[in-house]
Motif scaffolding. Structure first.
Motif, PDB file in Angstrom:
ATOM      1  N   LEU A   1      21.170  -3.679 -11.114  1.00  0.00           N
ATOM      2  CA  LEU A   1      20.890  -2.781 -12.333  1.00  0.00           C
ATOM      3  C   LEU A   1      19.890  -3.458 -13.298  1.00  0.00           C
ATOM      4  O   LEU A   1      20.118  -4.451 -13.718  1.00  0.00           O
ATOM      5  CB  LEU A   1      22.080  -2.236 -13.097  1.00  0.00           C
ATOM      6  N   GLY A   2      18.756  -2.450 -13.869  1.00  0.00           N
ATOM      7  CA  GLY A   2      17.732  -2.778 -14.537  1.00  0.00           C
ATOM      8  C   GLY A   2      18.181  -2.415 -16.064  1.00  0.00           C
ATOM      9  O   GLY A   2      18.285  -1.037 -16.012  1.00  0.00           O
ATOM     10  N   LEU A   3      18.379  -3.315 -17.057  1.00  0.00           N
ATOM     11  CA  LEU A   3      18.929  -2.717 -18.294  1.00  0.00           C
ATOM     12  C   LEU A   3      17.990  -3.409 -19.433  1.00  0.00           C
ATOM     13  O   LEU A   3      17.865  -4.279 -19.727  1.00  0.00           O
ATOM     14  CB  LEU A   3      20.399  -3.495 -18.533  1.00  0.00           C
ATOM     15  N   TYR A   4      17.928  -2.071 -20.322  1.00  0.00           N
ATOM     16  CA  TYR A   4      16.814  -2.364 -21.459  1.00  0.00           C
ATOM     17  C   TYR A   4      17.861  -2.801 -22.686  1.00  0.00           C
ATOM     18  O   TYR A   4      18.671  -1.939 -22.659  1.00  0.00           O
ATOM     19  CB  TYR A   4      15.931  -1.188 -21.688  1.00  0.00           C
ATOM     20  N   THR A   5      17.552  -3.504 -23.462  1.00  0.00           N
ATOM     21  CA  THR A   5      18.218  -3.904 -24.594  1.00  0.00           C
ATOM     22  C   THR A   5      17.363  -3.879 -25.763  1.00  0.00           C
ATOM     23  O   THR A   5      16.240  -3.630 -25.753  1.00  0.00           O
ATOM     24  CB  THR A   5      18.924  -5.197 -24.526  1.00  0.00           C
ATOM     25  N   LYS A   6      17.981  -3.751 -27.065  1.00  0.00           N
ATOM     26  CA  LYS A   6      17.252  -3.494 -28.163  1.00  0.00           C
ATOM     27  C   LYS A   6      16.985  -4.889 -28.715  1.00  0.00           C
ATOM     28  O   LYS A   6      16.308  -4.827 -29.755  1.00  0.00           O
ATOM     29  CB  LYS A   6      18.177  -2.777 -29.435  1.00  0.00           C
ATOM     30  N   THR A   7      17.229  -5.835 -28.126  1.00  0.00           N
ATOM     31  CA  THR A   7      16.841  -7.216 -28.543  1.00  0.00           C
ATOM     32  C   THR A   7      15.413  -7.623 -27.916  1.00  0.00           C
ATOM     33  O   THR A   7      14.951  -6.731 -27.418  1.00  0.00           O
ATOM     34  CB  THR A   7      17.712  -8.240 -28.113  1.00  0.00           C
ATOM     35  N   SER A   8      14.972  -8.836 -27.837  1.00  0.00           N
ATOM     36  CA  SER A   8      13.811  -9.144 -27.208  1.00  0.00           C
ATOM     37  C   SER A   8      13.870  -9.355 -25.788  1.00  0.00           C
ATOM     38  O   SER A   8      12.908  -9.794 -25.122  1.00  0.00           O
ATOM     39  CB  SER A   8      13.494 -10.547 -27.944  1.00  0.00           C
ATOM     40  N   THR A   9      14.998  -8.940 -25.047  1.00  0.00           N
ATOM     41  CA  THR A   9      15.133  -9.338 -23.648  1.00  0.00           C
ATOM     42  C   THR A   9      15.579  -8.029 -23.100  1.00  0.00           C
ATOM     43  O   THR A   9      16.301  -7.254 -23.736  1.00  0.00           O
ATOM     44  CB  THR A   9      16.424 -10.486 -23.422  1.00  0.00           C
ATOM     45  N   ILE A  10      15.563  -7.965 -21.753  1.00  0.00           N
ATOM     46  CA  ILE A  10      16.113  -7.037 -20.621  1.00  0.00           C
ATOM     47  C   ILE A  10      16.730  -8.040 -19.792  1.00  0.00           C
ATOM     48  O   ILE A  10      16.718  -9.178 -19.695  1.00  0.00           O
ATOM     49  CB  ILE A  10      14.946  -6.298 -19.992  1.00  0.00           C
ATOM     50  N   LYS A  11      17.638  -7.350 -19.293  1.00  0.00           N
ATOM     51  CA  LYS A  11      18.640  -7.940 -18.281  1.00  0.00           C
ATOM     52  C   LYS A  11      18.584  -7.457 -16.730  1.00  0.00           C
ATOM     53  O   LYS A  11      18.486  -5.978 -16.895  1.00  0.00           O
ATOM     54  CB  LYS A  11      19.860  -8.138 -18.653  1.00  0.00           C
ATOM     55  N   VAL A  12      18.844  -8.083 -15.807  1.00  0.00           N
ATOM     56  CA  VAL A  12      19.112  -7.615 -14.791  1.00  0.00           C
ATOM     57  C   VAL A  12      20.518  -8.014 -14.017  1.00  0.00           C
ATOM     58  O   VAL A  12      20.816  -9.219 -14.212  1.00  0.00           O
ATOM     59  CB  VAL A  12      17.978  -8.242 -13.521  1.00  0.00           C
ATOM     60  N   ALA A  13      21.258  -6.968 -13.629  1.00  0.00           N
ATOM     61  CA  ALA A  13      22.699  -7.452 -13.575  1.00  0.00           C
ATOM     62  C   ALA A  13      23.343  -6.895 -12.056  1.00  0.00           C
ATOM     63  O   ALA A  13      22.707  -5.837 -11.824  1.00  0.00           O
ATOM     64  CB  ALA A  13      23.591  -6.691 -14.618  1.00  0.00           C
ATOM     65  N   ASN A  14      24.129  -7.750 -11.477  1.00  0.00           N
ATOM     66  CA  ASN A  14      24.580  -7.500 -10.370  1.00  0.00           C
ATOM     67  C   ASN A  14      26.092  -6.599 -10.571  1.00  0.00           C
ATOM     68  O   ASN A  14      26.895  -6.969 -11.362  1.00  0.00           O
ATOM     69  CB  ASN A  14      25.028  -8.611  -9.544  1.00  0.00           C
ATOM     70  N   LEU A  15      25.812  -5.312 -10.152  1.00  0.00           N
ATOM     71  CA  LEU A  15      27.011  -4.537 -10.370  1.00  0.00           C
ATOM     72  C   LEU A  15      28.302  -4.911  -9.936  1.00  0.00           C
ATOM     73  O   LEU A  15      29.308  -4.751 -10.655  1.00  0.00           O
ATOM     74  CB  LEU A  15      26.751  -3.235  -9.624  1.00  0.00           C
ATOM     75  N   ALA A  16      28.542  -5.587  -8.853  1.00  0.00           N
ATOM     76  CA  ALA A  16      29.645  -5.985  -8.237  1.00  0.00           C
ATOM     77  C   ALA A  16      30.060  -7.488  -8.804  1.00  0.00           C
ATOM     78  O   ALA A  16      31.351  -7.684  -9.074  1.00  0.00           O
ATOM     79  CB  ALA A  16      29.577  -5.899  -6.711  1.00  0.00           C
ATOM     80  N   THR A  17      29.148  -8.227  -8.840  1.00  0.00           N
ATOM     81  CA  THR A  17      29.677  -9.839  -9.094  1.00  0.00           C
ATOM     82  C   THR A  17      29.663 -10.063 -10.590  1.00  0.00           C
ATOM     83  O   THR A  17      30.295 -10.946 -11.060  1.00  0.00           O
ATOM     84  CB  THR A  17      28.876 -10.711  -8.425  1.00  0.00           C
ATOM     85  N   GLY A  18      28.887  -9.306 -11.420  1.00  0.00           N
ATOM     86  CA  GLY A  18      28.920  -9.503 -12.889  1.00  0.00           C
ATOM     87  C   GLY A  18      27.937 -10.543 -13.335  1.00  0.00           C
ATOM     88  O   GLY A  18      27.715 -10.618 -14.767  1.00  0.00           O
ATOM     89  N   GLU A  19      26.962 -10.945 -12.422  1.00  0.00           N
ATOM     90  CA  GLU A  19      26.008 -11.823 -12.722  1.00  0.00           C
ATOM     91  C   GLU A  19      24.742 -11.222 -13.421  1.00  0.00           C
ATOM     92  O   GLU A  19      24.443 -10.062 -12.896  1.00  0.00           O
ATOM     93  CB  GLU A  19      25.517 -12.667 -11.515  1.00  0.00           C
ATOM     94  N   CYS A  20      24.275 -11.841 -14.238  1.00  0.00           N
ATOM     95  CA  CYS A  20      23.211 -11.162 -15.186  1.00  0.00           C
ATOM     96  C   CYS A  20      22.122 -12.068 -15.437  1.00  0.00           C
ATOM     97  O   CYS A  20      22.268 -13.217 -15.533  1.00  0.00           O
ATOM     98  CB  CYS A  20      23.676 -10.686 -16.516  1.00  0.00           C
ATOM     99  N   LEU A  21      20.720 -11.831 -15.308  1.00  0.00           N
ATOM    100  CA  LEU A  21      19.677 -12.488 -15.540  1.00  0.00           C
ATOM    101  C   LEU A  21      18.971 -12.085 -16.733  1.00  0.00           C
ATOM    102  O   LEU A  21      18.540 -10.532 -16.621  1.00  0.00           O
ATOM    103  CB  LEU A  21      18.758 -12.490 -14.328  1.00  0.00           C
TER     104      LEU A  21
END
Length: 444
Positions: free
Chosen positions: A118-138
């Protein structure tokens, strides 16, 4: 102490049983296991840890994984009460999940889904890519910081089937020294390939409409990104703009002439969507009663790409159009996801192609009240174990504290409130009925 010895002995026995099976049989079994079960099996038998992390096995497992619907509700405020971002999965049996999606935070905004990531936009200075099943986030730095007017809908997440690369794109509004110069247009697309060290700026052939991107959506198909834009020569006409993520080239595709017809109802509304891996244009006349109300019929056109040419064909013609068309995927397993006059999401069966469809009956999937229907997105999603640690060169990888996040219950607060509200309405109805019987003159 004795219990630990028994547990260790049982684990050794389980490993022996698995290791006695032929490797090709184990692979076939593993390919059919959900990610959560697969990870538990590997935790028991460390011998197979490298096997399931092999890229070829990851791809094969991904192809066997069931495709679910992910409904996302962005953060909003209703009657002064805050509601966090949330999501719910609809499985193959059209049954909503009752568990939390652990990688989506209360302030996150979803802008894409690829192969279980999943590509997720945040209100901070970062965005994150997250694995839906394993919970790992970049976690990655945004391409441009402190840009006024930036929005999650200006980001997109795609996977290129040839290069096997994941790419994030960002429509950068025209600005001077960080301030919006023309907030309605953009001349630069910023592209980041997972694993690279920095973003890359690519100039568009001309300034394009940023409002069209936000209103009609963006889809990614076969390594190309598509969105609707307005032609410069006649602003009332629309066209599809494409951007090849590999060649980094642009092209414009004209809409079918029937899409631009206008009648006495009002101007047409357009969305770009993805149906079964094909570009899709959804269009309907707006009603004279308001820009959000649709009238007439909902036309759905798909783009057929061949070696010789690109040809539009009308796939569906839907009577009684819904109030809202979620995106980017609103058709799944021959059913259309729509919301009519109530606060419920329905799945309506589509009978064949090139035929009239009447949305008179449907499966009630979810009551999303009191949230606003226009804040809902729909994605096709899988649960995979695509690794993110191989892309950590320019980002920070965070692993989940626990793998049991999917056991966290959700919607319970809403269900409790709805139950209390229904109970209160029932009591009020009984009280009014009692008053009407005992003191009929009070109502006249």
């Amino acid at each position: 102490m004795a219990s630990e010895e028994i547990k260790s002995k049982k684990q050794r026995n389980d490993e022996c049983i698995i290791n006695c099976l032929p490797e090709d049989l184990i692979e076939r079994i593993f390919l059919r296991l959900p990610v959560s079960t697969l990870l538990r099996c590997v935790s028991v038998c460390k011998h197979w840890h490298n096997f399931i992390r092999d890229p070829q096995f990851v791809v094969s497992h991904l192809q066997c994984a069931p495709r679910d619907v992910l409904l996302f509700f962005q953060q909003e405020s209703v009657s002064g009460e805050p509601y966090p971002s949330d999501a719910i999965l609809i499985d193959e049996a059209w049954s909503p999940s009752t568990c939390a999606v652990p990688v989506i935070g209360p302030d996150d905004f979803l802008f894409g889904s690829c192969n279980g990531l999943l590509g997720l936009y945040t209100k901070t200075s970062t965005i994150k890519v997250a694995n839906l099943a394993t919970g790992e986030c970049l976690h990655l730095e945004k391409p441009a910081k402190n840009v006024k007017g930036d929005h999650f809908s200006f980001y997109s997440f795609a996977f290129h089937p040839v290069t096997k690369e994941y790419k994030i794109t960002h429509f950068l509004g025209d600005c001077v020294e960080g301030r919006p110069h023309n907030k309605d247009r953009f001349s630069t697309i910023q592209v980041y390939t997972l694993g690279d060290e920095k973003w890359k700026d690519i100039r568009t052939p001309e300034a394009l409409s940023l409002i069209s991107v936000r209103n009609s959506g963006v889809v990614n198909v076969d390594g190309k990104m598509y969105w609707l834009t307005e032609e410069m020569l006649s602003s009332w006409q629309h066209a599809v703009m494409s951007f090849d993520l590999w060649e980094e080239s642009f092209a414009m595709i004209q809409l079918p002439a029937a899409c631009e017809d206008h009648d006495y109802f009002g101007p047409r509304k357009f969305w770009i969507r993805d149906i079964d891996g094909k570009i899709c244009i959804v269009t309907a006349q707006t009603s004279r009663y308001g820009p959000k109300a649709l009238a007439g019929e909902l036309q759905i056109w798909t783009l057929d790409n061949t070696v010789e040419q690109q040809r539009w064909s009308q796939k569906y013609n839907i009577k009684n159009p819904p109030n809202y068309i979620p995106g980017p995927h609103f058709v799944h397993r021959d059913r259309i996801l729509a919301q009519l006059c109530s606060d419920n999401v329905y799945a309506y069966e589509l009978f064949g192609e090139n035929c009239d469809v009447n949305l008179c009956k449907g499966v009630n999937l979810l009551d999303f009240s009191p949230r606003k229907p226009y804040n809902m997105q729909s994605y096709i999603c899988v649960k995979s174990h695509v690794r993110l640690d191989v892309y950590k060169k320019a980002g920070i990888v965070r692993r989940p504290k626990q793998l049991e996040g999917w056991q966290l219950k959700k919607w319970e607060t809403w269900k409790c409130r709805l139950s209390k509200l229904a109970d209160l309405q029932c009591r009020m109805h009984k009280f009014e009925h009692h008053l009407l019987v005992c003191w009929p003159d009070c109502y006249y």
